[in-house]
Design an enzyme around this catalytic site. Structure first.
Site, PDB file in Angstrom:
ATOM      1  N   TYR A 142       0.861  -1.189   0.000  1.00 51.18           N
ATOM      2  CA  TYR A 142       0.000   0.000   0.000  1.00 51.18           C
ATOM      3  C   TYR A 142       0.890   1.229   0.000  1.00 51.18           C
ATOM      4  O   TYR A 142       1.867   1.294   0.744  1.00 51.18           O
ATOM      5  CB  TYR A 142      -0.888  -0.010   1.253  1.00 51.18           C
ATOM      6  CG  TYR A 142      -1.773   1.209   1.407  1.00 51.18           C
ATOM      7  CD1 TYR A 142      -2.832   1.432   0.528  1.00 51.18           C
ATOM      8  CD2 TYR A 142      -1.564   2.125   2.436  1.00 51.18           C
ATOM      9  CE1 TYR A 142      -3.657   2.543   0.675  1.00 51.18           C
ATOM     10  CE2 TYR A 142      -2.390   3.237   2.589  1.00 51.18           C
ATOM     11  CZ  TYR A 142      -3.435   3.438   1.700  1.00 51.18           C
ATOM     12  OH  TYR A 142      -4.254   4.538   1.853  1.00 51.18           O
ATOM     13  N   ASP A 237       9.246   2.491  -0.634  1.00 57.03           N
ATOM     14  CA  ASP A 237       8.264   3.136   0.233  1.00 57.03           C
ATOM     15  C   ASP A 237       8.574   2.698   1.662  1.00 57.03           C
ATOM     16  O   ASP A 237       8.255   1.583   2.070  1.00 57.03           O
ATOM     17  CB  ASP A 237       6.845   2.740  -0.176  1.00 57.03           C
ATOM     18  CG  ASP A 237       5.805   3.426   0.702  1.00 57.03           C
ATOM     19  OD1 ASP A 237       6.168   3.924   1.791  1.00 57.03           O
ATOM     20  OD2 ASP A 237       4.629   3.443   0.306  1.00 57.03           O
ATOM     21  N   LYS A 270       5.118   8.476   8.979  1.00 59.72           N
ATOM     22  CA  LYS A 270       4.958   7.886  10.312  1.00 59.72           C
ATOM     23  C   LYS A 270       6.031   8.344  11.305  1.00 59.72           C
ATOM     24  O   LYS A 270       5.899   9.407  11.882  1.00 59.72           O
ATOM     25  CB  LYS A 270       4.864   6.367  10.193  1.00 59.72           C
ATOM     26  CG  LYS A 270       3.679   5.972   9.277  1.00 59.72           C
ATOM     27  CD  LYS A 270       3.304   4.534   9.366  1.00 59.72           C
ATOM     28  CE  LYS A 270       2.288   4.104   8.336  1.00 59.72           C
ATOM     29  NZ  LYS A 270       0.901   4.242   8.718  1.00 59.72           N
TER      30      LYS A 270
END
Ligand SMILES: Cc1ncc(COP(=O)(O)O)c(C=O)c1O
Length: 433
Positions: A142, A237, A270
């Site tokens: 994702y 990612d 994050k």
């Protein structure tokens, strides 16, 4: 005092599904989401005053636990100085310098506000820098909800993807090729067919959106070779893995396993925001300077590099750089997954586990899955029983079998032991006739 159920009912009247991000609604596991009133250290407290040991950590950012004093102080100081200026600040330079210092593949970095934005912008940059349209993503990874990434595999390698969301026109995903994670044959075939048109490949090097699945070393090595040979940019990612699986992210780990391996572009989120809306993408100067205002690739953001968010991120990075931080965190995480596995074994239940740094996964299966199909073939019913059994016992795990878990520096050995005890009781109750 309103109950979780009352709050959920009220929320559903004014917010679609009662939540502002779908997985929070507990749809995969059923039941009522907990409405959180506060959090401290390793614990969350819900509207009914119940305490939970938190293994979601806001889906990754809270690596220090909640309310770390140094972070709270840095944020409070920043708030007093101003919430947002829409003009450059020294703190943005400091955060960029801290990221560069820890991630050698990054020579320049741009700060944005969400992982979605960072991944979307990195892909636009890759397309702009290469002048090519196509990209590869892997099933089960994702990268946020940009149109081109809400896609599932087409019927064959020659065909590009189909949208997985209403509202995404087929044209928006016509250049996105979706391959199986860890499948070398598909990778070879895709490059053989489309190599000259491929702007980039985007991958979670350790996938945290299909629980916890590592890219195999041969797969990663070949992926790098193929990208280099075809002039395709390799994008890691690391929104989830960055500053979480180790101080230098997943690229630090793979760089040790495959000497010299580096991505071309990296995406972070994050942990670098420490719980505030902050993300980033970066890479070599020559590519990054293709971005506006220097280059032709447009990218912008009103709140990008927000002074409170950068203060929070900087304070978080400062803490995780302390000597021994990741050793201690890794040890805690390992203690947790080993304990869960032995508790399952005692009850005659197959549980496969894996972890790296402060990130972990467990599967109700005999062996660790290697791709999304294998993850989704694990026992969903059994997962849901574990989830609810643990929740009842005050352990807050991710409410879906395809999500990774997170341990923070605030989790004590006692917290881990209590969690393993809860698992033992959960497994025993279900093994009983
Ligand atoms: C690997 C990865 N990339 C991108 C994103 C999107 O980030 P955000 O939710 O901040 O938009 C996520 C979110 O979980 C993620 O795990």
């Amino acid at each position: 005092m309103a109950t979780n159920e009352q709050l959920f009912e009220r929320a559903r009247r004014v917010i679609p599904g009662g939540v502002n991000s779908p997985v929070r609604a507990f749809r995969a596991v059923g039941g009522t989401p907990r409405f959180i009133t506060r959090a401290q250290g390793a614990y969350l407290y819900d509207a009914e005053g119940r305490r939970y040991i938190d293994y979601i950590g806001s889906w990754g950012p809270m690596i220090l636990g909640h309310g770390h004093p140094a972070v709270v102080e840095a944020v409070q100081r920043a708030v007093a100085e101003g919430l947002s200026f829409g003009a450059p600040t020294e703190r943005e330079i400091e955060l960029a310098e801290a990221i560069l210092d820890l991630v050698p593949s990054v020579e320049q970095v741009r700060l944005v506000s969400s992982g979605t934005e960072a991944a979307m912008s990195a892909i636009r940059l890759a397309r702009g820098a290469t002048g090519r349209p196509k990209l590869i993503k892997f099933e089960g990874c994702y990268h946020g909800h940009a149109d081109a990434l809400l896609v599932k595999a087409g019927s064959g390698l020659a065909t590009f993807g189909h949208p997985t969301s209403a509202g995404v026109p087929p044209e928006a995903v016509q250049h996105t090729l979706v391959l199986e994670y860890n499948n070398l044959d598909q990778l070879e075939a895709a490059f053989a067919e489309h190599g000259t048109q491929l702007a980039c490949v985007i991958i979670e090097p350790i996938a945290g959106n299909m629980n916890f699945v590592r890219a195999s070393v041969p797969f990663m090595r070949r992926l790098r070779e193929l990208c280099t040979r075809h002039g395709t940019l390799l994008i890691f990612d690391e929104v989830m893995t960055g500053f979480r699986v180790g101080l230098h992210g997943a690229q630090g780990l793979y760089g040790r396993l495959i000497p010299g391996l580096r991505p071309d572009l990296s995406v972070f989120g994050k942990v670098i925001g420490g719980g505030m809306p902050l993300a980033a993408f970066g890479g070599p100067r020559a590519i990054m300077e293709q971005l506006s205002p220097l280059g032709p690739v447009y990218q912008a953001g009103t709140l990008s590099g927000n002074p409170v968010a950068t203060a929070c991120g900087l304070a978080t990075l400062r803490e995780i750089r302390r000597p021994g931080f990741f050793e201690a965190l890794s040890e805690r995480t390992r203690m947790l997954v080993d304990g869960l596995q032995s508790a399952a074994r005692e009850a005659g239940i197959d549980l496969a586990v894996d972890c790296e740094g402060g990130m972990f996964g467990f599967f109700l299966a005999r062996e660790l899955p290697q791709n999304y199909g294998q993850v989704m073939a694990t026992d969903k019913e059994a997962f849901n029983r574990v989830f609810h059994g643990m929740l009842q016992r005050g352990i807050y795990l991710a409410p879906a079998l395809y999500e990774a878990g997170f341990v923070s520096a605030a989790h004590t050995a006692e917290d881990i032991t209590a969690t393993i005890e809860a698992a033992r009781a959960t497994f025993a109750s279900w093994a009983a006739p």
